[in-house]
Design a protein around this motif. Structure first.
Motif, PDB file in Angstrom:
ATOM      1  N   VAL A 191       0.840  -1.201   0.000  1.00 27.82           N
ATOM      2  CA  VAL A 191       0.000   0.000   0.000  1.00 27.82           C
ATOM      3  C   VAL A 191       0.874   1.250   0.000  1.00 27.82           C
ATOM      4  O   VAL A 191       0.596   2.217  -0.717  1.00 27.82           O
ATOM      5  CB  VAL A 191      -0.973  -0.005   1.197  1.00 27.82           C
ATOM      6  N   THR A 192       1.944   1.220   0.768  1.00 31.36           N
ATOM      7  CA  THR A 192       2.867   2.357   0.798  1.00 31.36           C
ATOM      8  C   THR A 192       3.471   2.591  -0.582  1.00 31.36           C
ATOM      9  O   THR A 192       3.543   3.726  -1.058  1.00 31.36           O
ATOM     10  CB  THR A 192       3.992   2.108   1.822  1.00 31.36           C
ATOM     11  N   SER A 193       3.876   1.520  -1.246  1.00 32.04           N
ATOM     12  CA  SER A 193       4.451   1.635  -2.579  1.00 32.04           C
ATOM     13  C   SER A 193       3.425   2.186  -3.569  1.00 32.04           C
ATOM     14  O   SER A 193       3.736   3.078  -4.367  1.00 32.04           O
ATOM     15  CB  SER A 193       4.941   0.264  -3.046  1.00 32.04           C
ATOM     16  N   LEU A 194       2.202   1.674  -3.522  1.00 33.11           N
ATOM     17  CA  LEU A 194       1.165   2.153  -4.434  1.00 33.11           C
ATOM     18  C   LEU A 194       0.798   3.605  -4.146  1.00 33.11           C
ATOM     19  O   LEU A 194       0.520   4.375  -5.072  1.00 33.11           O
ATOM     20  CB  LEU A 194      -0.066   1.250  -4.364  1.00 33.11           C
ATOM     21  N   THR A 195       0.809   3.985  -2.867  1.00 35.40           N
ATOM     22  CA  THR A 195       0.530   5.380  -2.508  1.00 35.40           C
ATOM     23  C   THR A 195       1.597   6.290  -3.089  1.00 35.40           C
ATOM     24  O   THR A 195       1.286   7.341  -3.666  1.00 35.40           O
ATOM     25  CB  THR A 195       0.470   5.543  -0.975  1.00 35.40           C
ATOM     26  N   ASN A 196       2.858   5.888  -2.966  1.00 32.70           N
ATOM     27  CA  ASN A 196       3.955   6.687  -3.521  1.00 32.70           C
ATOM     28  C   ASN A 196       3.866   6.778  -5.042  1.00 32.70           C
ATOM     29  O   ASN A 196       4.085   7.839  -5.624  1.00 32.70           O
ATOM     30  CB  ASN A 196       5.306   6.116  -3.095  1.00 32.70           C
ATOM     31  N   GLN A 197       3.519   5.654  -5.679  1.00 33.73           N
ATOM     32  CA  GLN A 197       3.360   5.654  -7.135  1.00 33.73           C
ATOM     33  C   GLN A 197       2.221   6.582  -7.552  1.00 33.73           C
ATOM     34  O   GLN A 197       2.372   7.372  -8.492  1.00 33.73           O
ATOM     35  CB  GLN A 197       3.031   4.247  -7.638  1.00 33.73           C
ATOM     36  N   ALA A 198       1.087   6.470  -6.879  1.00 31.74           N
ATOM     37  CA  ALA A 198      -0.079   7.287  -7.227  1.00 31.74           C
ATOM     38  C   ALA A 198       0.229   8.768  -7.019  1.00 31.74           C
ATOM     39  O   ALA A 198      -0.159   9.617  -7.833  1.00 31.74           O
ATOM     40  CB  ALA A 198      -1.291   6.860  -6.411  1.00 31.74           C
ATOM     41  N   ARG A 199       0.943   9.089  -5.941  1.00 32.14           N
ATOM     42  CA  ARG A 199       1.299  10.492  -5.685  1.00 32.14           C
ATOM     43  C   ARG A 199       2.230  11.014  -6.788  1.00 32.14           C
ATOM     44  O   ARG A 199       2.059  12.131  -7.282  1.00 32.14           O
ATOM     45  CB  ARG A 199       1.964  10.611  -4.308  1.00 32.14           C
ATOM     46  N   ALA A 200       3.187  10.195  -7.204  1.00 36.36           N
ATOM     47  CA  ALA A 200       4.100  10.605  -8.280  1.00 36.36           C
ATOM     48  C   ALA A 200       3.325  10.799  -9.589  1.00 36.36           C
ATOM     49  O   ALA A 200       3.575  11.757 -10.330  1.00 36.36           O
ATOM     50  CB  ALA A 200       5.203   9.569  -8.464  1.00 36.36           C
ATOM     51  N   GLN A 201       2.386   9.913  -9.873  1.00 37.23           N
ATOM     52  CA  GLN A 201       1.576  10.046 -11.087  1.00 37.23           C
ATOM     53  C   GLN A 201       0.716  11.306 -11.025  1.00 37.23           C
ATOM     54  O   GLN A 201       0.566  12.011 -12.030  1.00 37.23           O
ATOM     55  CB  GLN A 201       0.718   8.793 -11.281  1.00 37.23           C
ATOM     56  N   TYR A 202       0.169  11.595  -9.863  1.00 35.08           N
ATOM     57  CA  TYR A 202      -0.615  12.820  -9.702  1.00 35.08           C
ATOM     58  C   TYR A 202       0.275  14.042  -9.951  1.00 35.08           C
ATOM     59  O   TYR A 202      -0.122  14.974 -10.643  1.00 35.08           O
ATOM     60  CB  TYR A 202      -1.229  12.882  -8.300  1.00 35.08           C
ATOM     61  N   ASN A 203       1.470  14.025  -9.382  1.00 31.93           N
ATOM     62  CA  ASN A 203       2.393  15.153  -9.524  1.00 31.93           C
ATOM     63  C   ASN A 203       2.844  15.358 -10.968  1.00 31.93           C
ATOM     64  O   ASN A 203       3.211  16.475 -11.344  1.00 31.93           O
ATOM     65  CB  ASN A 203       3.603  14.989  -8.600  1.00 31.93           C
ATOM     66  N   THR A 204       2.833  14.305 -11.775  1.00 32.51           N
ATOM     67  CA  THR A 204       3.163  14.447 -13.201  1.00 32.51           C
ATOM     68  C   THR A 204       1.912  14.691 -14.039  1.00 32.51           C
ATOM     69  O   THR A 204       1.966  14.604 -15.262  1.00 32.51           O
ATOM     70  CB  THR A 204       3.919  13.212 -13.728  1.00 32.51           C
ATOM     71  N   ARG A 205       0.807  14.950 -13.376  1.00 36.42           N
ATOM     72  CA  ARG A 205      -0.478  15.275 -14.006  1.00 36.42           C
ATOM     73  C   ARG A 205      -1.070  14.123 -14.802  1.00 36.42           C
ATOM     74  O   ARG A 205      -1.835  14.329 -15.741  1.00 36.42           O
ATOM     75  CB  ARG A 205      -0.354  16.526 -14.855  1.00 36.42           C
TER      76      ARG A 205
ATOM     77  N   ALA B 271      -4.174   4.263  -7.181  1.00 34.06           N
ATOM     78  CA  ALA B 271      -4.725   4.417  -5.829  1.00 34.06           C
ATOM     79  C   ALA B 271      -5.855   3.424  -5.591  1.00 34.06           C
ATOM     80  O   ALA B 271      -5.982   2.881  -4.490  1.00 34.06           O
ATOM     81  CB  ALA B 271      -5.211   5.848  -5.631  1.00 34.06           C
ATOM     82  N   GLU B 272      -6.653   3.162  -6.617  1.00 30.52           N
ATOM     83  CA  GLU B 272      -7.728   2.168  -6.456  1.00 30.52           C
ATOM     84  C   GLU B 272      -7.156   0.772  -6.238  1.00 30.52           C
ATOM     85  O   GLU B 272      -7.724  -0.021  -5.486  1.00 30.52           O
ATOM     86  CB  GLU B 272      -8.666   2.204  -7.660  1.00 30.52           C
ATOM     87  N   ARG B 273      -6.023   0.463  -6.863  1.00 34.04           N
ATOM     88  CA  ARG B 273      -5.351  -0.814  -6.593  1.00 34.04           C
ATOM     89  C   ARG B 273      -4.948  -0.894  -5.124  1.00 34.04           C
ATOM     90  O   ARG B 273      -5.085  -1.926  -4.467  1.00 34.04           O
ATOM     91  CB  ARG B 273      -4.116  -0.977  -7.479  1.00 34.04           C
ATOM     92  N   GLY B 274      -4.442   0.221  -4.602  1.00 36.82           N
ATOM     93  CA  GLY B 274      -4.077   0.258  -3.189  1.00 36.82           C
ATOM     94  C   GLY B 274      -5.279   0.074  -2.284  1.00 36.82           C
ATOM     95  O   GLY B 274      -5.200  -0.600  -1.257  1.00 36.82           O
ATOM     96  N   LEU B 275      -6.413   0.660  -2.672  1.00 33.26           N
ATOM     97  CA  LEU B 275      -7.627   0.521  -1.864  1.00 33.26           C
ATOM     98  C   LEU B 275      -8.157  -0.908  -1.875  1.00 33.26           C
ATOM     99  O   LEU B 275      -8.819  -1.325  -0.921  1.00 33.26           O
ATOM    100  CB  LEU B 275      -8.715   1.482  -2.342  1.00 33.26           C
ATOM    101  N   ARG B 276      -7.871  -1.662  -2.929  1.00 32.74           N
ATOM    102  CA  ARG B 276      -8.286  -3.066  -2.936  1.00 32.74           C
ATOM    103  C   ARG B 276      -7.498  -3.863  -1.899  1.00 32.74           C
ATOM    104  O   ARG B 276      -7.967  -4.874  -1.400  1.00 32.74           O
ATOM    105  CB  ARG B 276      -8.121  -3.665  -4.330  1.00 32.74           C
TER     106      ARG B 276
ATOM    107  N   SER C 192      -7.168   3.336   3.872  1.00 32.34           N
ATOM    108  CA  SER C 192      -6.012   4.218   3.707  1.00 32.34           C
ATOM    109  C   SER C 192      -6.483   5.597   3.252  1.00 32.34           C
ATOM    110  O   SER C 192      -6.774   5.796   2.066  1.00 32.34           O
ATOM    111  CB  SER C 192      -5.038   3.628   2.691  1.00 32.34           C
ATOM    112  N   PRO C 193      -6.539   6.568   4.160  1.00 31.73           N
ATOM    113  CA  PRO C 193      -7.076   7.880   3.787  1.00 31.73           C
ATOM    114  C   PRO C 193      -6.226   8.610   2.755  1.00 31.73           C
ATOM    115  O   PRO C 193      -6.746   9.384   1.957  1.00 31.73           O
ATOM    116  CB  PRO C 193      -7.122   8.641   5.106  1.00 31.73           C
ATOM    117  N   GLU C 194      -4.927   8.353   2.720  1.00 31.69           N
ATOM    118  CA  GLU C 194      -4.056   9.002   1.742  1.00 31.69           C
ATOM    119  C   GLU C 194      -4.467   8.636   0.320  1.00 31.69           C
ATOM    120  O   GLU C 194      -4.449   9.470  -0.582  1.00 31.69           O
ATOM    121  CB  GLU C 194      -2.596   8.612   2.001  1.00 31.69           C
ATOM    122  N   LEU C 195      -4.868   7.387   0.118  1.00 25.24           N
ATOM    123  CA  LEU C 195      -5.297   6.963  -1.211  1.00 25.24           C
ATOM    124  C   LEU C 195      -6.590   7.670  -1.613  1.00 25.24           C
ATOM    125  O   LEU C 195      -6.761   8.063  -2.766  1.00 25.24           O
ATOM    126  CB  LEU C 195      -5.461   5.447  -1.253  1.00 25.24           C
ATOM    127  N   TYR C 196      -7.514   7.818  -0.663  1.00 23.02           N
ATOM    128  CA  TYR C 196      -8.750   8.552  -0.954  1.00 23.02           C
ATOM    129  C   TYR C 196      -8.439  10.007  -1.316  1.00 23.02           C
ATOM    130  O   TYR C 196      -9.071  10.579  -2.196  1.00 23.02           O
ATOM    131  CB  TYR C 196      -9.709   8.499   0.233  1.00 23.02           C
TER     132      TYR C 196
END
Length: 166
Positions: A81-95, A104-109, A114-118
């Motif tokens: 989940v930590t890895s997916l959160t970091n990946q999702a945040r990086a993808q968000y930052n690259t627009r 993030a939805e993969r992480g939620l599964r 995990s509130p960070e993913l939401y």
């Protein structure tokens, strides 16, 4: 004609056996939970004390009754989940908002609490001009984030942005 029927029966039996073993495997899943600790250092059940009729039970000093609440045990974070959160945040930052949502939805599964993913999903939906979807994920994130935390504050800011129409 009996040959195909016996193959179908054999296949059915193998299929049923496989499903049963899968169900048994799922039922015996164990979870890595923290050990239960007790402040009492005794090693077994204590017998109940009895008092002779007419004798009052001994009084308890007020110092002994001031029990401190145990510290809440925070759940350990799953490394996936930590890895997916970091990946999702990086993808968000690259627009790359769609990919950030999918990650993030993969992480939620794995961990739906995990509130960070939401937060990442809600922010991505804001960027994609989908306020209703963003609001849904803000509400879910607020449900799982401790009040006053940085994630809760960020979720509230997203909620305010959605309410004001961006």
């Amino acid at each position: 004609m009996n040959k195909p029927l016996s193959i179908n029966k054999s296949f059915s039996l193998v299929l049923i056996a496989g499903l049963l073993s899968l169900m048994i495997g799922c039922a015996s899943t164990t979870y890595d939970l923290p050990p239960v600790t007790d402040s009492d250092t005794s090693t077994g059940p204590q017998p109940a004390q009895t008092y002779p009729a007419g004798e009052p039970a001994p009084s308890i000093d007020s110092e002994e009754t001031d029990l401190q609440a145990p510290e809440p045990v925070l759940p350990s974070t799953n490394p996936a989940v930590t890895s997916l959160t970091n990946q999702a945040r990086a993808q968000y930052n690259t627009r790359d908002y769609q990919t950030a949502i999918a990650t993030a939805e993969r992480g939620l599964r794995i961990d739906r609490r995990s509130p960070e993913l939401y937060l990442i999903i809600a922010q991505s939906y804001v960027q994609l001009a989908m306020p209703q979807r963003a609001e849904q994920f803000v509400q879910q994130g607020l449900r799982y984030s401790p009040s006053g935390s940085a994630v809760a504050e960020a979720l509230l800011r997203v909620k305010e942005a959605v309410s004001s129409g961006f």
